[in-house]
Scaffold this motif. Structure first.
Motif, short mmCIF file in Angstrom:
data_model
loop_
_atom_site.label_atom_id
_atom_site.label_comp_id
_atom_site.label_asym_id
_atom_site.label_seq_id
_atom_site.Cartn_x
_atom_site.Cartn_y
_atom_site.Cartn_z
N GLN A 26 -4.84 -14.44 -21.24
CA GLN A 26 -4.89 -15.08 -19.92
C GLN A 26 -4.26 -16.47 -19.97
O GLN A 26 -3.53 -16.87 -19.05
CB GLN A 26 -6.33 -15.17 -19.41
N ALA A 30 -1.15 -17.91 -17.86
CA ALA A 30 -1.25 -19.15 -17.09
C ALA A 30 -0.15 -20.14 -17.48
O ALA A 30 0.23 -21.00 -16.68
CB ALA A 30 -2.62 -19.78 -17.29
N ALA A 37 -6.22 -7.39 -15.85
CA ALA A 37 -6.37 -7.64 -14.41
C ALA A 37 -7.85 -7.81 -14.09
O ALA A 37 -8.71 -7.23 -14.75
CB ALA A 37 -5.79 -6.47 -13.62
N PRO A 38 -8.16 -8.59 -13.05
CA PRO A 38 -9.57 -8.74 -12.67
C PRO A 38 -10.14 -7.42 -12.14
O PRO A 38 -9.41 -6.60 -11.58
CB PRO A 38 -9.54 -9.82 -11.59
N SER A 79 -11.58 -16.72 -16.22
CA SER A 79 -12.74 -15.90 -15.86
C SER A 79 -13.24 -15.14 -17.08
O SER A 79 -12.51 -14.95 -18.07
CB SER A 79 -12.35 -14.89 -14.77
N ASN A 131 -13.10 -9.06 -6.80
CA ASN A 131 -12.46 -10.02 -5.91
C ASN A 131 -12.51 -11.43 -6.49
O ASN A 131 -13.28 -12.28 -6.05
CB ASN A 131 -13.12 -9.97 -4.53
N TYR A 132 -11.71 -11.67 -7.52
CA TYR A 132 -11.57 -12.99 -8.13
C TYR A 132 -10.23 -13.03 -8.85
O TYR A 132 -9.56 -12.00 -8.99
CB TYR A 132 -12.73 -13.29 -9.11
N VAL A 133 -9.81 -14.20 -9.28
CA VAL A 133 -8.57 -14.33 -10.03
C VAL A 133 -8.90 -14.47 -11.51
O VAL A 133 -9.97 -14.93 -11.88
CB VAL A 133 -7.74 -15.54 -9.52
N PRO A 134 -7.96 -14.06 -12.37
CA PRO A 134 -8.26 -14.10 -13.81
C PRO A 134 -8.31 -15.52 -14.38
O PRO A 134 -8.96 -15.75 -15.39
CB PRO A 134 -7.12 -13.29 -14.43
N TYR A 135 -7.61 -16.45 -13.74
CA TYR A 135 -7.64 -17.84 -14.18
C TYR A 135 -7.24 -18.73 -13.03
O TYR A 135 -6.62 -18.30 -12.06
CB TYR A 135 -6.71 -18.08 -15.38
N VAL A 136 -7.64 -19.99 -13.14
CA VAL A 136 -7.26 -21.03 -12.18
C VAL A 136 -6.74 -22.21 -12.99
O VAL A 136 -7.39 -22.63 -13.96
CB VAL A 136 -8.46 -21.46 -11.31
#
Length: 152
Positions: free
Chosen positions: A75, A79, A19-20, A37, A23-28
């Motif tokens: 990750q 995804a 988990a991150p 990330s 305040n960000y997401v682990p992947y996009v």
């Protein structure tokens, strides 16, 4: 042979995607690209901390970098909805090595991640990369690596 079978052959089971920590997401996911990330060096005992050139040698740093690569793959698997075989290509890694000002072996440290990805994924794991020094990293970890991946 699927990627997870090859990982099992290498004695690696992917953990749940970390988990991150802020305040960000682990992947996009954008189209067929996954931007993961930064993943920090950690194992079952917790964070792998240290400073290359001070209290950690290249071999230990390479082990730390390998743990980052394992987290990156975890990750990517997340995804891909749990199907790592959707991975097409490891495109690029960006690696940060917690090291002293006079330490110059960052590439050898990051080889721990690169060598692992090629061993586990074959040509799919061959990638572009950067390996740079950082005077400190989050939680005092030895290595942090982010990545760009192509999926189907």
């Amino acid at each position: 042979m699927g990627f997870e079978a090859k990982l099992n052959e290498l004695g690696v089971t992917l953990p749940d995607a970390p988990a991150p920590a802020a305040n960000y997401v682990p992947y996009v996911v954008v189209g067929d690209m996954v931007y993961v990330s930064g993943q920090i060096s950690a194992n079952d005992d917790g964070f792998i901390t240290g400073t290359l050139g001070a209290d950690m040698d290249v071999e230990a740093g390479a082990v730390a970098a390998k743990t980052c690569a394992i987290s990156l793959l975890a990750q990517v698997k997340a995804a891909c909805g749990g199907d790592l075989d959707r991975l097409v290509k490891v495109v690029k890694l960006g690696a940060f090595v917690n090291s002293t000002a006079d330490f110059t072996q960052q590439p050898m440290v990051v080889n721990g991640a690169s060598d692992f990805l090629v061993a586990a994924l074959g040509d799919v794991g061959r990638h572009a990369r950067s390996a740079v020094s950082a005077p400190s990293l989050p939680m005092g970890v030895a290595v942090e690596i982010d990545g760009v991946f192509q999926i189907k």
